[in-house]
Design a protein around this motif. Structure first.
Motif, PDB file in Angstrom:
ATOM      1  N   ALA A  80      51.484 -10.400 -41.333  1.00 52.51           N
ATOM      2  CA  ALA A  80      52.676 -11.255 -41.211  1.00 52.51           C
ATOM      3  C   ALA A  80      53.393 -10.984 -39.891  1.00 52.51           C
ATOM      4  CB  ALA A  80      53.615 -11.010 -42.391  1.00 52.51           C
ATOM      5  N   PHE A  81      53.450  -9.707 -39.496  1.00 52.42           N
ATOM      6  CA  PHE A  81      54.085  -9.359 -38.215  1.00 52.42           C
ATOM      7  C   PHE A  81      53.288  -9.946 -37.052  1.00 52.42           C
ATOM      8  CE2 PHE A  81      54.355  -6.324 -34.595  1.00 52.42           C
ATOM      9  CZ  PHE A  81      55.688  -6.547 -34.252  1.00 52.42           C
ATOM     10  N   GLU A  82      51.972  -9.867 -37.129  1.00 53.78           N
ATOM     11  CA  GLU A  82      51.141 -10.411 -36.038  1.00 53.78           C
ATOM     12  C   GLU A  82      51.331 -11.921 -35.921  1.00 53.78           C
ATOM     13  OE1 GLU A  82      46.549 -10.482 -34.334  1.00 53.78           O
ATOM     14  OE2 GLU A  82      46.917  -9.701 -36.348  1.00 53.78           O
ATOM     15  N   ALA A  83      51.402 -12.593 -37.079  1.00 54.33           N
ATOM     16  CA  ALA A  83      51.596 -14.049 -37.067  1.00 54.33           C
ATOM     17  C   ALA A  83      52.913 -14.413 -36.389  1.00 54.33           C
ATOM     18  CB  ALA A  83      51.573 -14.588 -38.495  1.00 54.33           C
ATOM     19  N   GLN A  84      53.920 -13.566 -36.587  1.00 53.74           N
ATOM     20  CA  GLN A  84      55.239 -13.851 -36.016  1.00 53.74           C
ATOM     21  C   GLN A  84      55.333 -13.450 -34.545  1.00 53.74           C
ATOM     22  OE1 GLN A  84      58.670 -11.282 -36.394  1.00 53.74           O
ATOM     23  NE2 GLN A  84      59.677 -12.816 -37.649  1.00 53.74           N
ATOM     24  N   SER A  85      54.715 -12.301 -34.192  1.00 60.60           N
ATOM     25  CA  SER A  85      54.963 -11.705 -32.872  1.00 60.60           C
ATOM     26  C   SER A  85      53.793 -11.798 -31.902  1.00 60.60           C
ATOM     27  CB  SER A  85      55.271 -10.217 -33.051  1.00 60.60           C
ATOM     28  OG  SER A  85      54.105  -9.538 -33.509  1.00 60.60           O
ATOM     29  N   GLY A  86      52.579 -12.018 -32.444  1.00 59.06           N
ATOM     30  CA  GLY A  86      51.404 -11.984 -31.587  1.00 59.06           C
ATOM     31  C   GLY A  86      50.854 -10.577 -31.370  1.00 59.06           C
ATOM     32  N   THR A  87      51.549  -9.563 -31.861  1.00 53.38           N
ATOM     33  CA  THR A  87      51.078  -8.185 -31.729  1.00 53.38           C
ATOM     34  C   THR A  87      50.359  -7.772 -33.008  1.00 53.38           C
ATOM     35  OG1 THR A  87      52.949  -7.630 -30.297  1.00 53.38           O
ATOM     36  CG2 THR A  87      51.784  -5.784 -31.320  1.00 53.38           C
ATOM     37  N   ALA A  88      49.105  -7.333 -32.871  1.00 56.41           N
ATOM     38  CA  ALA A  88      48.358  -6.868 -34.035  1.00 56.41           C
ATOM     39  C   ALA A  88      48.742  -5.423 -34.336  1.00 56.41           C
ATOM     40  CB  ALA A  88      46.861  -6.962 -33.768  1.00 56.41           C
ATOM     41  N   VAL A  89      48.645  -5.045 -35.606  1.00 58.15           N
ATOM     42  CA  VAL A  89      48.943  -3.671 -36.020  1.00 58.15           C
ATOM     43  C   VAL A  89      47.712  -3.111 -36.716  1.00 58.15           C
ATOM     44  CG1 VAL A  89      50.427  -2.180 -37.401  1.00 58.15           C
ATOM     45  CG2 VAL A  89      51.388  -4.240 -36.339  1.00 58.15           C
ATOM     46  N   GLU A  90      47.193  -2.021 -36.172  1.00 56.56           N
ATOM     47  CA  GLU A  90      46.091  -1.331 -36.820  1.00 56.56           C
ATOM     48  C   GLU A  90      46.688  -0.311 -37.789  1.00 56.56           C
ATOM     49  OE1 GLU A  90      42.247   1.497 -35.703  1.00 56.56           O
ATOM     50  OE2 GLU A  90      43.519   0.732 -34.087  1.00 56.56           O
ATOM     51  N   VAL A  91      46.477  -0.529 -39.101  1.00 54.90           N
ATOM     52  CA  VAL A  91      47.042   0.347 -40.130  1.00 54.90           C
ATOM     53  C   VAL A  91      46.037   1.472 -40.396  1.00 54.90           C
ATOM     54  CG1 VAL A  91      47.917   0.484 -42.501  1.00 54.90           C
ATOM     55  CG2 VAL A  91      48.290  -1.602 -41.156  1.00 54.90           C
ATOM     56  N   ILE A  92      46.434   2.710 -40.081  1.00 52.53           N
ATOM     57  CA  ILE A  92      45.517   3.849 -40.142  1.00 52.53           C
ATOM     58  C   ILE A  92      45.988   4.832 -41.213  1.00 52.53           C
ATOM     59  CG2 ILE A  92      44.542   5.795 -38.831  1.00 52.53           C
ATOM     60  CD1 ILE A  92      45.247   4.045 -36.269  1.00 52.53           C
ATOM     61  N   PRO A  93      45.218   5.005 -42.309  1.00 48.24           N
ATOM     62  CA  PRO A  93      45.648   5.944 -43.347  1.00 48.24           C
ATOM     63  C   PRO A  93      45.445   7.397 -42.904  1.00 48.24           C
ATOM     64  CG  PRO A  93      43.538   4.923 -43.946  1.00 48.24           C
ATOM     65  CD  PRO A  93      43.964   4.297 -42.658  1.00 48.24           C
ATOM     66  N   VAL A  94      46.436   8.232 -43.198  1.00 49.45           N
ATOM     67  CA  VAL A  94      46.369   9.663 -42.885  1.00 49.45           C
ATOM     68  C   VAL A  94      46.788  10.418 -44.141  1.00 49.45           C
ATOM     69  CG1 VAL A  94      47.278  11.525 -41.453  1.00 49.45           C
ATOM     70  CG2 VAL A  94      46.941   9.259 -40.450  1.00 49.45           C
ATOM     71  N   ASP A  99      58.583  -1.263 -26.916  1.00 48.66           N
ATOM     72  CA  ASP A  99      59.131  -2.544 -27.365  1.00 48.66           C
ATOM     73  C   ASP A  99      58.387  -3.066 -28.591  1.00 48.66           C
ATOM     74  OD1 ASP A  99      60.970  -2.459 -25.382  1.00 48.66           O
ATOM     75  OD2 ASP A  99      59.997  -3.918 -24.067  1.00 48.66           O
ATOM     76  N   ALA A 100      57.052  -3.002 -28.544  1.00 52.23           N
ATOM     77  CA  ALA A 100      56.262  -3.516 -29.668  1.00 52.23           C
ATOM     78  C   ALA A 100      56.490  -2.673 -30.920  1.00 52.23           C
ATOM     79  CB  ALA A 100      54.775  -3.524 -29.298  1.00 52.23           C
ATOM     80  N   ALA A 101      56.568  -1.354 -30.736  1.00 49.44           N
ATOM     81  CA  ALA A 101      56.803  -0.469 -31.882  1.00 49.44           C
ATOM     82  C   ALA A 101      58.166  -0.746 -32.506  1.00 49.44           C
ATOM     83  CB  ALA A 101      56.701   0.988 -31.438  1.00 49.44           C
ATOM     84  N   MET A 102      59.178  -0.924 -31.662  1.00 52.71           N
ATOM     85  CA  MET A 102      60.532  -1.211 -32.181  1.00 52.71           C
ATOM     86  C   MET A 102      60.542  -2.532 -32.952  1.00 52.71           C
ATOM     87  SD  MET A 102      62.905   0.076 -28.992  1.00 52.71           S
ATOM     88  CE  MET A 102      64.390  -0.724 -29.597  1.00 52.71           C
ATOM     89  N   GLU A 103      59.857  -3.532 -32.421  1.00 50.74           N
ATOM     90  CA  GLU A 103      59.829  -4.837 -33.104  1.00 50.74           C
ATOM     91  C   GLU A 103      59.134  -4.723 -34.455  1.00 50.74           C
ATOM     92  OE1 GLU A 103      61.479  -7.615 -32.306  1.00 50.74           O
ATOM     93  OE2 GLU A 103      62.296  -6.383 -30.690  1.00 50.74           O
ATOM     94  N   PHE A 104      58.051  -3.934 -34.512  1.00 51.08           N
ATOM     95  CA  PHE A 104      57.334  -3.768 -35.782  1.00 51.08           C
ATOM     96  C   PHE A 104      58.214  -3.054 -36.811  1.00 51.08           C
ATOM     97  CE2 PHE A 104      54.505  -0.965 -38.396  1.00 51.08           C
ATOM     98  CZ  PHE A 104      54.024  -1.961 -39.223  1.00 51.08           C
ATOM     99  N   VAL A 105      58.909  -2.017 -36.379  1.00 50.24           N
ATOM    100  CA  VAL A 105      59.782  -1.287 -37.319  1.00 50.24           C
ATOM    101  C   VAL A 105      60.911  -2.199 -37.788  1.00 50.24           C
ATOM    102  CG1 VAL A 105      61.352   0.665 -37.579  1.00 50.24           C
ATOM    103  CG2 VAL A 105      59.153   0.984 -36.424  1.00 50.24           C
ATOM    104  N   LYS A 106      61.496  -2.958 -36.852  1.00 53.09           N
ATOM    105  CA  LYS A 106      62.577  -3.882 -37.252  1.00 53.09           C
ATOM    106  C   LYS A 106      62.064  -4.900 -38.273  1.00 53.09           C
ATOM    107  CE  LYS A 106      65.021  -4.054 -32.932  1.00 53.09           C
ATOM    108  NZ  LYS A 106      65.405  -4.948 -31.836  1.00 53.09           N
ATOM    109  N   PHE A 107      60.875  -5.433 -38.026  1.00 52.05           N
ATOM    110  CA  PHE A 107      60.294  -6.413 -38.955  1.00 52.05           C
ATOM    111  C   PHE A 107      60.100  -5.774 -40.339  1.00 52.05           C
ATOM    112  CE2 PHE A 107      56.609  -8.283 -41.058  1.00 52.05           C
ATOM    113  CZ  PHE A 107      56.922  -9.635 -41.050  1.00 52.05           C
ATOM    114  N   SER A 108      59.567  -4.549 -40.340  1.00 50.54           N
ATOM    115  CA  SER A 108      59.289  -3.851 -41.607  1.00 50.54           C
ATOM    116  C   SER A 108      60.556  -3.548 -42.389  1.00 50.54           C
ATOM    117  CB  SER A 108      58.553  -2.532 -41.332  1.00 50.54           C
ATOM    118  OG  SER A 108      57.389  -2.756 -40.594  1.00 50.54           O
TER     119      SER A 108
END
Length: 429
Positions: free
Chosen positions: A29-43, A303-312
């Motif tokens: 959903a974030f990528e659709a809105q922002s154009g930035t993809a997020v690779e979700v990495i489990p740790v 900038d991209a990290a801040m936008e992702f956190v704000k979206f979340s």
């Protein structure tokens, strides 16, 4: 905004498949809105500290890390976190929309080390129907708990309390820390180890002894407290909110046994909760809280990290909480325009395992407010003082558990017990 990275990396400790899927949906959903993809990495949570330290040394940190409270200040001090970016996100979203306790626990250098995401507070779970029938006040203070024990303790039909007494169980550590915090007692201060105050610690010991004496005999931990409460044989227990869906008959592996129907919501309807309570030396009281955070790293595409956190924490926030609503209380209540938006949405998220229902249908609004409100007064030993790692060593040593148990068992008196605690704690480095 400048040109952003095409992809950012997000480390998460929520690695169960269905939880990962929800995070991947949010990333999409974030990528659709922002154009930035997020690779979700489990740790794996137990590996998080060593992996972050290694990645930092290699200049290869992810952009955002979902982490527990224990890492907020050490990572900020080590330079792993970009605390200015986190502070800016909180200011942009509105610091006043966050639970004050969640911000205070990660306070760093005039700002906040990481952005609070979700949390939970330990609770006194009690039989509100029995309290009401006996004209008792809610168990929000030592005095109210003891008055209820006096009125309701009638073994073996009903025990006044089921206190944790098994010293090698983390459950006892957690319950005791809550009881100590309630009376304003901590083994650490700004300079490190602190001598426990004799008068206030004696109040803690006497209170704990009283609730232990109103408990069944034996080595008690979370299991007996839940079983006895579910059977209708306990007036009060201390537990985490993960009991809320079980209490309402939504989990077959832990059914209420108060009646013949393991799917019944009867016990839930008779239950009240208190998230913060107080002792005589600390009228404001405290809640024991566990908070999780989004850390923006020093290697991030900021900038991209801040936008992702704000979206979340905004458009995607209900999705963030839906990963496990019974243990993810909203630390952000709403927005400036809609102050209860996220609390209201969270109360409608389904909880449960074998059956699903929203907390807002199972429990009344005042109880939902108490659940979420605990995050304002959430505390832990060592957090405000910047001594969380020392406090963790003290807890892990189980010294306090052992000496409290010996006091309950009559091994030594209160003054001797406080002196023994101070002696033993002085050995912890």
């Amino acid at each position: 905004m400048g040109v952003q990275a095409d992809t950012i990396r997000f480390w998460t400790t929520e690695e169960q498949p269905e939880r990962l899927a929800k995070q991947q949906e949010m990333a999409a959903a974030f990528e659709a809105q922002s154009g930035t993809a997020v690779e979700v990495i489990p740790v794996t949570e137990s590996d998080l500290g060593t992996r972050a330290t290694a990645a930092f040394a290699a200049g290869d940190l992810p952009d955002v890390i979902y982490h527990t409270l224990q890492y907020a200040l050490p990572w900020a001090e080590a330079g792993i976190l970009d605390t200015d970016a986190a502070t800016e996100v909180i200011e942009d979203l509105g610091a006043g929309t966050f639970a004050s306790g969640a911000l205070a626990m990660a306070a760093y250098d005039g700002g906040t080390a990481s952005v609070p995401v979700d949390g939970w507070t330990q609770m006194i779970v009690y039989r509100k129907d029995l309290f009401d029938a006996a004209g008792l006040e809610a168990p929000s203070s030592y005095a109210n708990v003891l008055a209820a024990v006096e009125a309701l303790h009638n073994p073996p039909e009903v025990y006044g309390f089921v206190a944790a007494t098994k010293v090698d169980e983390n459950f006892m550590s957690q319950v005791l820390e809550h009881v100590f915090l309630a009376n304003g007692v901590s083994p650490v201060d700004d300079d490190g180890l602190a001598d426990l105050d004799v008068a206030a610690t004696t109040e803690v010991l006497d209170f704990y002894k009283a609730i232990a004496e109103a408990s069944p005999p034996g080595e008690l931990f979370w299991q007996q407290s839940r079983e006895l409460y579910f059977a209708g044989r306990a007036a009060m227990i201390i537990w985490s909110p993960f009991i809320l869906d079980e209490l309402a008959g939504l989990r077959d592996s832990a059914p209420p046994t108060i009646n013949d129907d393991p799917t019944s919501g009867e016990l839930a309807s008779k239950t009240g909760i208190v998230t913060r309570f107080s002792g005589p030396s600390n009228p404001d009281g405290a809640a024991w809280g566990d908070i999780r955070y989004f850390g923006i790293t020093s290697d991030a595409d900021t900038d991209a990290a801040m936008e992702f956190v704000k979206f979340s924490m905004d458009e995607g926030y209900t999705q963030t909480l839906s990963i496990a609503p019974e243990g993810k209380f909203p630390v952000r209540r709403g927005t400036a325009d809609a102050p209860t938006r996220f609390t209201d949405a969270w109360a409608q998220l389904p909880v449960g395992v074998d059956r699903k229902a929203p907390l807002g249908e199972l429990y009344e609004a005042s109880m939902i407010e108490e659940i979420v409100g605990g995050l304002d007064r959430a505390q832990r030993w060592g957090v405000a003082e910047g001594q969380l790692s020392l406090a963790s060593k003290i807890i892990n040593s189980q010294v306090i558990n052992r000496l409290v148990r010996e006091y309950i068992d009559g091994t030594r008196n209160a003054a001797e017990t406080v002196a023994a605690m101070n002696d033993e704690l002085a050995k912890i480095q």
